[in-house]
Scaffold this motif. Structure first.
Motif, PDB file in Angstrom:
ATOM      1  N   ARG A   1      -2.017   4.326 -14.986  1.00 19.26           N
ATOM      2  CA  ARG A   1      -1.361   4.622 -13.714  1.00 19.26           C
ATOM      3  C   ARG A   1      -2.390   4.784 -12.595  1.00 19.26           C
ATOM      4  O   ARG A   1      -2.121   4.440 -11.448  1.00 19.26           O
ATOM      5  N   HIS A   2      -3.550   5.310 -12.923  1.00 21.21           N
ATOM      6  CA  HIS A   2      -4.614   5.470 -11.933  1.00 21.21           C
ATOM      7  C   HIS A   2      -5.065   4.099 -11.424  1.00 21.21           C
ATOM      8  O   HIS A   2      -5.297   3.917 -10.228  1.00 21.21           O
ATOM      9  N   ALA A   3      -5.179   3.131 -12.326  1.00 14.96           N
ATOM     10  CA  ALA A   3      -5.562   1.774 -11.925  1.00 14.96           C
ATOM     11  C   ALA A   3      -4.472   1.117 -11.073  1.00 14.96           C
ATOM     12  O   ALA A   3      -4.765   0.354 -10.163  1.00 14.96           O
ATOM     13  N   GLU A   4      -3.230   1.440 -11.371  1.00 14.20           N
ATOM     14  CA  GLU A   4      -2.104   0.869 -10.619  1.00 14.20           C
ATOM     15  C   GLU A   4      -1.989   1.480  -9.220  1.00 14.20           C
ATOM     16  O   GLU A   4      -1.430   0.874  -8.304  1.00 14.20           O
ATOM     17  N   ALA A   5      -2.517   2.668  -9.023  1.00 11.47           N
ATOM     18  CA  ALA A   5      -2.368   3.404  -7.759  1.00 11.47           C
ATOM     19  C   ALA A   5      -3.022   2.708  -6.573  1.00 11.47           C
ATOM     20  O   ALA A   5      -2.644   2.959  -5.424  1.00 11.47           O
ATOM     21  N   VAL A   6      -3.966   1.829  -6.811  1.00 12.42           N
ATOM     22  CA  VAL A   6      -4.639   1.157  -5.696  1.00 12.42           C
ATOM     23  C   VAL A   6      -3.707   0.223  -4.927  1.00 12.42           C
ATOM     24  O   VAL A   6      -4.009  -0.168  -3.808  1.00 12.42           O
ATOM     25  N   ARG A   7      -2.566  -0.115  -5.511  1.00  6.39           N
ATOM     26  CA  ARG A   7      -1.605  -0.992  -4.837  1.00  6.39           C
ATOM     27  C   ARG A   7      -0.660  -0.232  -3.911  1.00  6.39           C
ATOM     28  O   ARG A   7       0.251  -0.809  -3.352  1.00  6.39           O
ATOM     29  N   HIS A   8      -0.844   1.058  -3.761  1.00  6.24           N
ATOM     30  CA  HIS A   8       0.055   1.884  -2.953  1.00  6.24           C
ATOM     31  C   HIS A   8      -0.619   2.284  -1.647  1.00  6.24           C
ATOM     32  O   HIS A   8      -1.804   2.595  -1.630  1.00  6.24           O
ATOM     33  N   ILE A   9       0.168   2.296  -0.584  1.00  8.20           N
ATOM     34  CA  ILE A   9      -0.336   2.673   0.727  1.00  8.20           C
ATOM     35  C   ILE A   9       0.502   3.830   1.261  1.00  8.20           C
ATOM     36  O   ILE A   9       1.732   3.739   1.330  1.00  8.20           O
ATOM     37  N   VAL A  10      -0.161   4.914   1.627  1.00  4.69           N
ATOM     38  CA  VAL A  10       0.517   6.063   2.211  1.00  4.69           C
ATOM     39  C   VAL A  10       0.847   5.735   3.662  1.00  4.69           C
ATOM     40  O   VAL A  10      -0.047   5.394   4.433  1.00  4.69           O
ATOM     41  N   GLN A  11       2.132   5.829   4.013  1.00  7.66           N
ATOM     42  CA  GLN A  11       2.538   5.514   5.377  1.00  7.66           C
ATOM     43  C   GLN A  11       2.699   6.779   6.220  1.00  7.66           C
ATOM     44  O   GLN A  11       2.098   6.919   7.256  1.00  7.66           O
ATOM     45  N   LYS A  12       3.562   7.661   5.772  1.00 10.73           N
ATOM     46  CA  LYS A  12       3.804   8.904   6.494  1.00 10.73           C
ATOM     47  C   LYS A  12       3.456  10.046   5.555  1.00 10.73           C
ATOM     48  O   LYS A  12       3.663   9.945   4.346  1.00 10.73           O
ATOM     49  N   PHE A  13       2.961  11.141   6.116  1.00  6.28           N
ATOM     50  CA  PHE A  13       2.592  12.252   5.254  1.00  6.28           C
ATOM     51  C   PHE A  13       2.658  13.559   6.023  1.00  6.28           C
ATOM     52  O   PHE A  13       2.676  13.590   7.246  1.00  6.28           O
ATOM     53  N   ASP A  14       2.714  14.643   5.274  1.00  8.52           N
ATOM     54  CA  ASP A  14       2.713  15.992   5.820  1.00  8.52           C
ATOM     55  C   ASP A  14       1.737  16.803   4.973  1.00  8.52           C
ATOM     56  O   ASP A  14       2.015  17.087   3.805  1.00  8.52           O
ATOM     57  N   TYR A  15       0.586  17.156   5.568  1.00  7.27           N
ATOM     58  CA  TYR A  15      -0.433  17.878   4.813  1.00  7.27           C
ATOM     59  C   TYR A  15       0.042  19.258   4.377  1.00  7.27           C
ATOM     60  O   TYR A  15      -0.277  19.711   3.291  1.00  7.27           O
ATOM     61  N   ASN A  16       0.809  19.944   5.223  1.00  3.37           N
ATOM     62  CA  ASN A  16       1.257  21.290   4.875  1.00  3.37           C
ATOM     63  C   ASN A  16       2.187  21.295   3.674  1.00  3.37           C
ATOM     64  O   ASN A  16       2.088  22.138   2.796  1.00  3.37           O
ATOM     65  N   GLN A  17       3.116  20.349   3.636  1.00  2.51           N
ATOM     66  CA  GLN A  17       4.077  20.281   2.536  1.00  2.51           C
ATOM     67  C   GLN A  17       3.564  19.436   1.367  1.00  2.51           C
ATOM     68  O   GLN A  17       4.189  19.389   0.322  1.00  2.51           O
ATOM     69  N   GLN A  18       2.443  18.753   1.579  1.00  5.17           N
ATOM     70  CA  GLN A  18       1.894  17.813   0.608  1.00  5.17           C
ATOM     71  C   GLN A  18       2.968  16.820   0.154  1.00  5.17           C
ATOM     72  O   GLN A  18       3.205  16.604  -1.036  1.00  5.17           O
ATOM     73  N   SER A  19       3.626  16.216   1.138  1.00  4.24           N
ATOM     74  CA  SER A  19       4.616  15.187   0.852  1.00  4.24           C
ATOM     75  C   SER A  19       4.204  13.915   1.579  1.00  4.24           C
ATOM     76  O   SER A  19       3.528  13.964   2.603  1.00  4.24           O
ATOM     77  N   ALA A  20       4.622  12.789   1.017  1.00  7.17           N
ATOM     78  CA  ALA A  20       4.224  11.509   1.592  1.00  7.17           C
ATOM     79  C   ALA A  20       5.278  10.453   1.321  1.00  7.17           C
ATOM     80  O   ALA A  20       6.032  10.539   0.354  1.00  7.17           O
ATOM     81  N   SER A  21       5.305   9.473   2.200  1.00  7.46           N
ATOM     82  CA  SER A  21       6.103   8.278   2.005  1.00  7.46           C
ATOM     83  C   SER A  21       5.118   7.165   1.698  1.00  7.46           C
ATOM     84  O   SER A  21       4.110   7.017   2.379  1.00  7.46           O
ATOM     85  N   MET A  22       5.411   6.387   0.649  1.00  9.35           N
ATOM     86  CA  MET A  22       4.443   5.428   0.170  1.00  9.35           C
ATOM     87  C   MET A  22       5.086   4.069  -0.035  1.00  9.35           C
ATOM     88  O   MET A  22       6.238   3.985  -0.436  1.00  9.35           O
TER      89      MET A  22
END
Length: 167
Positions: free
Chosen positions: A19-40
């Motif tokens: 899964r770590h190797a597969e993660a390079v295909r993902h791009i974080v678009q929107k995020f919230d550092y306080n809530q540690q949430s992201a749209s990918m």
């Protein structure tokens, strides 16, 4: 695993590495550092488009469902951890640790004796092949009676009205 000084059982760590190797295909678009949430967005290798996922690290939740199911972070969560500067290994459940694995098998196992030593049962197992009969090929015909909720226009209107009520 103990002699090799491993922290995680082989099965969990191999899945994590894949899964770590597969993660390079993902791009974080929107995020919230306080809530540690992201749209990918997941980029497809074979040109079939992309998919969006929502990750909420504080709640151990990903919209793909893998993070909460087997308690090994999915590739989306790993990429979100990378983005937020969090160690993704912290999301692997302690059940996969070598210490838990060792505790599972540290107790003594008793041998299973032959059937002549088993207690008698007050029921009989019957093999009924009709219960497990397979259906024929092709799409199965539904016996469900459709109603207004099944119509796309009504459902879309209801979803729109629900969103408007929340806002």
């Amino acid at each position: 695993m103990i002699n090799a000084n491993q922290q995680w059982a082989d099965v969990a760590f191999k899945l994590f590495e894949a899964r770590h190797a597969e993660a390079v295909r993902h791009i974080v678009q929107k995020f919230d550092y306080n809530q540690q949430s992201a749209s990918m967005v997941t980029l497809s290798l074979i040109g079939q488009g992309s998919r969006n996922y929502v990750i909420k690290l504080k709640h151990h939740m990903c919209s793909c469902g893998k993070l909460g199911t087997n308690e090994i972070p999915c590739s989306h969560a790993i990429q979100a951890c990378r983005h937020f500067g969090v160690n993704a290994l912290n999301f692997i459940s302690h059940y996969y640790s070598v210490q838990s694995y060792k505790k599972t098998y540290q107790e003594r196992f008793e041998p299973v004796y032959g059937e002549e030593y088993w207690d008698p049962v007050d029921f009989e197992l019957v093999n009924n092949p009709t219960v497990r009969a397979r259906r024929g090929p092709g799409r199965q015909v539904s016996t469900r009676i459709s109603n207004e909720i099944d119509r796309p226009q009504v459902r879309a209107l209801q979803q729109y009205q629900a969103r408007q009520a929340r806002e």
